[in-house]
Design a protein around this motif. Sequence first.
Motif, PDB file in Angstrom:
ATOM      1  N   ASP A   1       0.844  -1.195   0.000  1.00 56.78           N
ATOM      2  CA  ASP A   1       0.000   0.000   0.000  1.00 56.78           C
ATOM      3  C   ASP A   1       0.878   1.242   0.000  1.00 56.78           C
ATOM      4  OD1 ASP A   1      -1.919   1.930   0.257  1.00 56.78           O
ATOM      5  OD2 ASP A   1      -2.435   1.434   2.324  1.00 56.78           O
ATOM      6  N   LYS A   2       0.929   1.913  -1.150  1.00 56.90           N
ATOM      7  CA  LYS A   2       1.769   3.097  -1.268  1.00 56.90           C
ATOM      8  C   LYS A   2       1.041   4.382  -0.890  1.00 56.90           C
ATOM      9  CE  LYS A   2       5.280   1.940  -4.598  1.00 56.90           C
ATOM     10  NZ  LYS A   2       5.974   2.475  -5.757  1.00 56.90           N
ATOM     11  N   SER A   3      -0.221   4.294  -0.518  1.00 60.27           N
ATOM     12  CA  SER A   3      -1.003   5.510  -0.289  1.00 60.27           C
ATOM     13  C   SER A   3      -0.452   6.355   0.858  1.00 60.27           C
ATOM     14  CB  SER A   3      -2.471   5.183  -0.063  1.00 60.27           C
ATOM     15  OG  SER A   3      -2.632   4.350   1.060  1.00 60.27           O
ATOM     16  N   ALA A   4      -0.006   5.740   1.935  1.00 60.90           N
ATOM     17  CA  ALA A   4       0.560   6.509   3.046  1.00 60.90           C
ATOM     18  C   ALA A   4       1.842   7.215   2.604  1.00 60.90           C
ATOM     19  CB  ALA A   4       0.830   5.610   4.245  1.00 60.90           C
ATOM     20  N   GLY A   5       2.653   6.536   1.818  1.00 59.53           N
ATOM     21  CA  GLY A   5       3.876   7.143   1.293  1.00 59.53           C
ATOM     22  C   GLY A   5       3.583   8.307   0.369  1.00 59.53           C
ATOM     23  N   GLU A   6       2.554   8.146  -0.451  1.00 61.01           N
ATOM     24  CA  GLU A   6       2.169   9.239  -1.350  1.00 61.01           C
ATOM     25  C   GLU A   6       1.705  10.458  -0.558  1.00 61.01           C
ATOM     26  OE1 GLU A   6      -0.769   7.301  -3.765  1.00 61.01           O
ATOM     27  OE2 GLU A   6       0.747   6.323  -5.009  1.00 61.01           O
ATOM     28  N   ARG A   7       0.895  10.227   0.470  1.00 59.98           N
ATOM     29  CA  ARG A   7       0.397  11.344   1.285  1.00 59.98           C
ATOM     30  C   ARG A   7       1.537  12.059   2.000  1.00 59.98           C
ATOM     31  NH1 ARG A   7      -3.539   7.543   2.347  1.00 59.98           N
ATOM     32  NH2 ARG A   7      -2.676   7.062   4.394  1.00 59.98           N
ATOM     33  N   LEU A   8       2.424  11.290   2.647  1.00 57.91           N
ATOM     34  CA  LEU A   8       3.523  11.923   3.363  1.00 57.91           C
ATOM     35  C   LEU A   8       4.480  12.613   2.390  1.00 57.91           C
ATOM     36  CD1 LEU A   8       4.781  12.583   6.065  1.00 57.91           C
ATOM     37  CD2 LEU A   8       6.023  10.402   5.958  1.00 57.91           C
ATOM     38  N   SER A   9       4.686  12.029   1.231  1.00 61.36           N
ATOM     39  CA  SER A   9       5.520  12.660   0.215  1.00 61.36           C
ATOM     40  C   SER A   9       4.962  14.028  -0.162  1.00 61.36           C
ATOM     41  CB  SER A   9       5.607  11.763  -1.029  1.00 61.36           C
ATOM     42  OG  SER A   9       6.362  12.398  -2.044  1.00 61.36           O
ATOM     43  N   GLU A  10       3.668  14.104  -0.382  1.00 59.18           N
ATOM     44  CA  GLU A  10       3.032  15.378  -0.740  1.00 59.18           C
ATOM     45  C   GLU A  10       3.141  16.393   0.399  1.00 59.18           C
ATOM     46  OE1 GLU A  10      -0.975  14.500  -1.957  1.00 59.18           O
ATOM     47  OE2 GLU A  10      -0.288  13.271  -3.640  1.00 59.18           O
ATOM     48  N   VAL A  11       2.883  15.941   1.621  1.00 62.74           N
ATOM     49  CA  VAL A  11       2.912  16.841   2.779  1.00 62.74           C
ATOM     50  C   VAL A  11       4.320  17.404   3.000  1.00 62.74           C
ATOM     51  CG1 VAL A  11       2.738  16.874   5.318  1.00 62.74           C
ATOM     52  CG2 VAL A  11       0.921  15.849   3.950  1.00 62.74           C
ATOM     53  N   LEU A  12       5.323  16.531   3.013  1.00 63.38           N
ATOM     54  CA  LEU A  12       6.682  17.003   3.293  1.00 63.38           C
ATOM     55  C   LEU A  12       7.251  17.798   2.129  1.00 63.38           C
ATOM     56  CD1 LEU A  12       8.382  14.157   5.341  1.00 63.38           C
ATOM     57  CD2 LEU A  12       7.375  16.293   6.121  1.00 63.38           C
ATOM     58  N   SER A  13       6.899  17.429   0.915  1.00 64.65           N
ATOM     59  CA  SER A  13       7.349  18.197  -0.242  1.00 64.65           C
ATOM     60  C   SER A  13       6.785  19.615  -0.185  1.00 64.65           C
ATOM     61  CB  SER A  13       6.916  17.501  -1.537  1.00 64.65           C
ATOM     62  OG  SER A  13       7.357  18.246  -2.653  1.00 64.65           O
ATOM     63  N   ALA A  14       5.498  19.742   0.133  1.00 64.48           N
ATOM     64  CA  ALA A  14       4.882  21.064   0.243  1.00 64.48           C
ATOM     65  C   ALA A  14       5.527  21.870   1.376  1.00 64.48           C
ATOM     66  CB  ALA A  14       3.378  20.925   0.466  1.00 64.48           C
ATOM     67  N   ARG A  15       5.806  21.210   2.495  1.00 62.85           N
ATOM     68  CA  ARG A  15       6.438  21.894   3.628  1.00 62.85           C
ATOM     69  C   ARG A  15       7.846  22.370   3.254  1.00 62.85           C
ATOM     70  NH1 ARG A  15       6.991  18.427   8.868  1.00 62.85           N
ATOM     71  NH2 ARG A  15       4.974  17.719   8.177  1.00 62.85           N
ATOM     72  N   TRP A  16       8.575  21.527   2.536  1.00 59.53           N
ATOM     73  CA  TRP A  16       9.934  21.870   2.105  1.00 59.53           C
ATOM     74  C   TRP A  16       9.889  23.049   1.142  1.00 59.53           C
ATOM     75  CZ3 TRP A  16      14.646  22.196   3.246  1.00 59.53           C
ATOM     76  CH2 TRP A  16      15.722  22.053   2.364  1.00 59.53           C
ATOM     77  N   ILE A  17       8.961  23.035   0.214  1.00 60.90           N
ATOM     78  CA  ILE A  17       8.828  24.145  -0.737  1.00 60.90           C
ATOM     79  C   ILE A  17       8.516  25.445   0.010  1.00 60.90           C
ATOM     80  CG2 ILE A  17       7.379  25.092  -2.594  1.00 60.90           C
ATOM     81  CD1 ILE A  17       7.216  22.163  -3.677  1.00 60.90           C
ATOM     82  N   ARG A  18       7.612  25.395   0.996  1.00 55.66           N
ATOM     83  CA  ARG A  18       7.291  26.601   1.774  1.00 55.66           C
ATOM     84  C   ARG A  18       8.532  27.129   2.497  1.00 55.66           C
ATOM     85  NH1 ARG A  18       2.649  23.698   2.946  1.00 55.66           N
ATOM     86  NH2 ARG A  18       3.380  23.180   5.042  1.00 55.66           N
TER      87      ARG A  18
END
Length: 147
Positions: free
Chosen positions: A42-59
Motif C-alpha cells: 500500500d503506497k497511499s501513506a507514502g504518497e500522502r507523506l511525500s506530498e505533505v513534506l514536499s509542500a512543507r519543504w517548498i514553503r
Amino acid sequence: MDTSEKAVALTGSESALVVAALFALAEWPFTNAKAKSLIGTDKSAGERLSEVLSARWIRLLEGAGLWNRGSAWTPELIASRAALRPALTLDATEIPLAAAALEAVNEEFSGDWDEFCTVAPGALQWYPLGPQDVPALAGRLKAVLPG
C-alpha cells in the motif's frame, strides 16, 4: 519523553534527502525484494507523506528565497538550500515512514547513487550527500522510535 512529543530536526541536505526518498517511495517501481518488503504493497501513506513534506519543504525554501530564484538550479543554489537552518522537522507520526523510505531507497539504489539522483527530483547530486548518508539518516530516525 513521550513518543508523541518526539520530533527530529533535519538539516537542509537531510530535508532534501527525505523528500527525495519519499518521492521514490510514492513513485518508483521498486524491484529489489528487500526494498519491496520494507515499503509493503500500500503506497497511499507514502504518497500522502511525500506530498505533505514536499509542500512543507517548498514553503521553507520559498520563505528563505531559495525556491523560485530564476529558472535554473545551480550548484550555488543547492549549496544554499543544503545550508538552510531551520529545515524540516519530522514529528513522531512522520518518522517511521520516512525511515522506511530511506531504508527502501538504500536497498534499491545502494549500488547506484547516480541512478537515485536521476530518479529523485531536486538535484541531489549537488548536495553534500552520498550513498552512505541514506542508511545513516534512516538509523538516526529509527533511534528515536520506541523499541
